[in-house]
Design a protein around this motif. Structure first.
Motif, PDB file in Angstrom:
ATOM      1  N   LYS A  81      39.620  -6.627  -5.443  1.00 16.79           N
ATOM      2  CA  LYS A  81      40.807  -6.962  -6.235  1.00 16.79           C
ATOM      3  C   LYS A  81      42.010  -7.068  -5.305  1.00 16.79           C
ATOM      4  O   LYS A  81      42.043  -6.436  -4.251  1.00 16.79           O
ATOM      5  CB  LYS A  81      41.065  -5.885  -7.285  1.00 16.79           C
ATOM      6  CG  LYS A  81      39.946  -5.747  -8.272  1.00 16.79           C
ATOM      7  CD  LYS A  81      40.204  -4.609  -9.231  1.00 16.79           C
ATOM      8  CE  LYS A  81      39.010  -4.452 -10.159  1.00 16.79           C
ATOM      9  NZ  LYS A  81      39.132  -3.277 -10.999  1.00 16.79           N
ATOM     10  N   THR A  82      43.000  -7.829  -5.713  1.00 10.98           N
ATOM     11  CA  THR A  82      44.179  -7.993  -4.870  1.00 10.98           C
ATOM     12  C   THR A  82      44.979  -6.694  -4.812  1.00 10.98           C
ATOM     13  O   THR A  82      44.854  -5.824  -5.677  1.00 10.98           O
ATOM     14  CB  THR A  82      45.109  -9.095  -5.405  1.00 10.98           C
ATOM     15  OG1 THR A  82      45.625  -8.688  -6.677  1.00 10.98           O
ATOM     16  CG2 THR A  82      44.395 -10.425  -5.513  1.00 10.98           C
ATOM     17  N   TRP A  83      45.821  -6.595  -3.782  1.00  7.69           N
ATOM     18  CA  TRP A  83      46.702  -5.444  -3.651  1.00  7.69           C
ATOM     19  C   TRP A  83      47.621  -5.362  -4.862  1.00  7.69           C
ATOM     20  O   TRP A  83      47.841  -4.286  -5.413  1.00  7.69           O
ATOM     21  CB  TRP A  83      47.528  -5.560  -2.361  1.00  7.69           C
ATOM     22  CG  TRP A  83      48.433  -4.395  -2.142  1.00  7.69           C
ATOM     23  CD1 TRP A  83      48.137  -3.266  -1.457  1.00  7.69           C
ATOM     24  CD2 TRP A  83      49.768  -4.236  -2.631  1.00  7.69           C
ATOM     25  NE1 TRP A  83      49.212  -2.398  -1.481  1.00  7.69           N
ATOM     26  CE2 TRP A  83      50.232  -2.977  -2.205  1.00  7.69           C
ATOM     27  CE3 TRP A  83      50.625  -5.025  -3.387  1.00  7.69           C
ATOM     28  CZ2 TRP A  83      51.496  -2.502  -2.499  1.00  7.69           C
ATOM     29  CZ3 TRP A  83      51.886  -4.553  -3.684  1.00  7.69           C
ATOM     30  CH2 TRP A  83      52.311  -3.305  -3.238  1.00  7.69           C
ATOM     31  N   GLU A  84      48.147  -6.500  -5.301  1.00  7.44           N
ATOM     32  CA  GLU A  84      49.077  -6.526  -6.433  1.00  7.44           C
ATOM     33  C   GLU A  84      48.417  -6.006  -7.706  1.00  7.44           C
ATOM     34  O   GLU A  84      49.015  -5.224  -8.447  1.00  7.44           O
ATOM     35  CB  GLU A  84      49.602  -7.950  -6.663  1.00  7.44           C
ATOM     36  CG  GLU A  84      50.512  -8.459  -5.577  1.00  7.44           C
ATOM     37  CD  GLU A  84      49.789  -9.032  -4.365  1.00  7.44           C
ATOM     38  OE1 GLU A  84      50.479  -9.444  -3.426  1.00  7.44           O
ATOM     39  OE2 GLU A  84      48.541  -9.054  -4.334  1.00  7.44           O
ATOM     40  N   THR A  85      47.184  -6.442  -7.968  1.00  9.09           N
ATOM     41  CA  THR A  85      46.463  -5.993  -9.159  1.00  9.09           C
ATOM     42  C   THR A  85      46.204  -4.489  -9.096  1.00  9.09           C
ATOM     43  O   THR A  85      46.419  -3.770 -10.075  1.00  9.09           O
ATOM     44  CB  THR A  85      45.131  -6.748  -9.297  1.00  9.09           C
ATOM     45  OG1 THR A  85      45.410  -8.142  -9.403  1.00  9.09           O
ATOM     46  CG2 THR A  85      44.341  -6.283 -10.501  1.00  9.09           C
ATOM     47  N   THR A  86      45.749  -4.021  -7.953  1.00  7.41           N
ATOM     48  CA  THR A  86      45.458  -2.601  -7.789  1.00  7.41           C
ATOM     49  C   THR A  86      46.721  -1.755  -7.920  1.00  7.41           C
ATOM     50  O   THR A  86      46.725  -0.724  -8.597  1.00  7.41           O
ATOM     51  CB  THR A  86      44.788  -2.343  -6.428  1.00  7.41           C
ATOM     52  OG1 THR A  86      43.613  -3.161  -6.337  1.00  7.41           O
ATOM     53  CG2 THR A  86      44.411  -0.889  -6.264  1.00  7.41           C
TER      54      THR A  86
ATOM     55  N   PRO B  70      41.699  -5.122  -0.965  1.00  4.83           N
ATOM     56  CA  PRO B  70      40.809  -6.189  -1.434  1.00  4.83           C
ATOM     57  C   PRO B  70      39.460  -6.202  -0.713  1.00  4.83           C
ATOM     58  O   PRO B  70      38.447  -6.578  -1.316  1.00  4.83           O
ATOM     59  CB  PRO B  70      41.589  -7.474  -1.170  1.00  4.83           C
ATOM     60  CG  PRO B  70      42.701  -7.121  -0.275  1.00  4.83           C
ATOM     61  CD  PRO B  70      42.942  -5.657  -0.420  1.00  4.83           C
TER      62      PRO B  70
ATOM     63  N   SER C  32      49.701 -16.642   5.316  1.00  2.00           N
ATOM     64  CA  SER C  32      49.050 -15.711   4.395  1.00  2.00           C
ATOM     65  C   SER C  32      48.917 -14.353   5.092  1.00  2.00           C
ATOM     66  O   SER C  32      49.152 -14.229   6.295  1.00  2.00           O
ATOM     67  CB  SER C  32      47.654 -16.223   4.023  1.00  2.00           C
ATOM     68  OG  SER C  32      46.789 -16.150   5.155  1.00  2.00           O
ATOM     69  N   ARG C  33      48.513 -13.351   4.354  1.00  2.00           N
ATOM     70  CA  ARG C  33      48.294 -12.037   4.966  1.00  2.00           C
ATOM     71  C   ARG C  33      47.213 -12.119   6.037  1.00  2.00           C
ATOM     72  O   ARG C  33      47.335 -11.506   7.096  1.00  2.00           O
ATOM     73  CB  ARG C  33      47.919 -11.019   3.899  1.00  2.00           C
ATOM     74  CG  ARG C  33      49.051 -10.700   2.971  1.00  2.00           C
ATOM     75  CD  ARG C  33      48.608  -9.696   1.919  1.00  2.00           C
ATOM     76  NE  ARG C  33      49.655  -9.526   0.954  1.00  2.00           N
ATOM     77  CZ  ARG C  33      49.466  -9.538  -0.357  1.00  2.00           C
ATOM     78  NH1 ARG C  33      48.261  -9.656  -0.852  1.00  2.00           N
ATOM     79  NH2 ARG C  33      50.483  -9.388  -1.173  1.00  2.00           N
ATOM     80  N   ASP C  34      46.165 -12.887   5.734  1.00  2.00           N
ATOM     81  CA  ASP C  34      45.099 -13.040   6.723  1.00  2.00           C
ATOM     82  C   ASP C  34      45.598 -13.740   7.984  1.00  2.00           C
ATOM     83  O   ASP C  34      45.191 -13.389   9.092  1.00  2.00           O
ATOM     84  CB  ASP C  34      43.913 -13.800   6.125  1.00  2.00           C
ATOM     85  CG  ASP C  34      43.152 -12.985   5.095  1.00  2.00           C
ATOM     86  OD1 ASP C  34      43.169 -11.734   5.188  1.00  2.00           O
ATOM     87  OD2 ASP C  34      42.527 -13.593   4.211  1.00  2.00           O
TER      88      ASP C  34
ATOM     89  N   GLN D  99      45.473  -4.844   3.279  1.00  2.00           N
ATOM     90  CA  GLN D  99      44.310  -5.720   3.181  1.00  2.00           C
ATOM     91  C   GLN D  99      43.005  -4.939   3.078  1.00  2.00           C
ATOM     92  O   GLN D  99      41.964  -5.517   2.781  1.00  2.00           O
ATOM     93  CB  GLN D  99      44.264  -6.676   4.372  1.00  2.00           C
ATOM     94  CG  GLN D  99      45.298  -7.781   4.293  1.00  2.00           C
ATOM     95  CD  GLN D  99      45.164  -8.625   3.052  1.00  2.00           C
ATOM     96  OE1 GLN D  99      45.763  -8.326   2.017  1.00  2.00           O
ATOM     97  NE2 GLN D  99      44.367  -9.659   3.120  1.00  2.00           N
TER      98      GLN D  99
END
Length: 73
Positions: free
Chosen positions: A58-63, A53, A17-19, A50
């Motif tokens: 909100k997620t990066w994709e949503t933003t 969020p 994951s990104r984390d 990161q």
């Protein structure tokens, strides 16, 4: 980190994951001391992404879709 060092954390396809990727950054050895040389690294864009969020919830994709793509439609 040197150019391209660490790119195998996300390419080719990974289960990290990104984390996970950001956590593993701490184990990578810098190529030079802080701010003594310019060093490009793709992993820093993951780290920068990161922040969104963490700040907005909100997620990066949503933003990205809301701020960049939808106004164009």
């Amino acid at each position: 980190m040197g150019l391209g060092e660490g790119d195998l954390l996300f390419s080719p396809h990974t289960t990290f994951s990104r984390d996970d990727i950001i956590y593993r950054l701490r184990f990578m050895k810098p190529a030079s001391s802080f701010r003594s040389h310019y060093a490009y690294d793709n992993l820093m864009y993951i780290a920068a992404g990161q922040i969104i969020p963490a700040v907005t919830g909100k997620t990066w994709e949503t933003t990205f879709a809301k701020k960049s793509c939808c106004p164009l439609a």
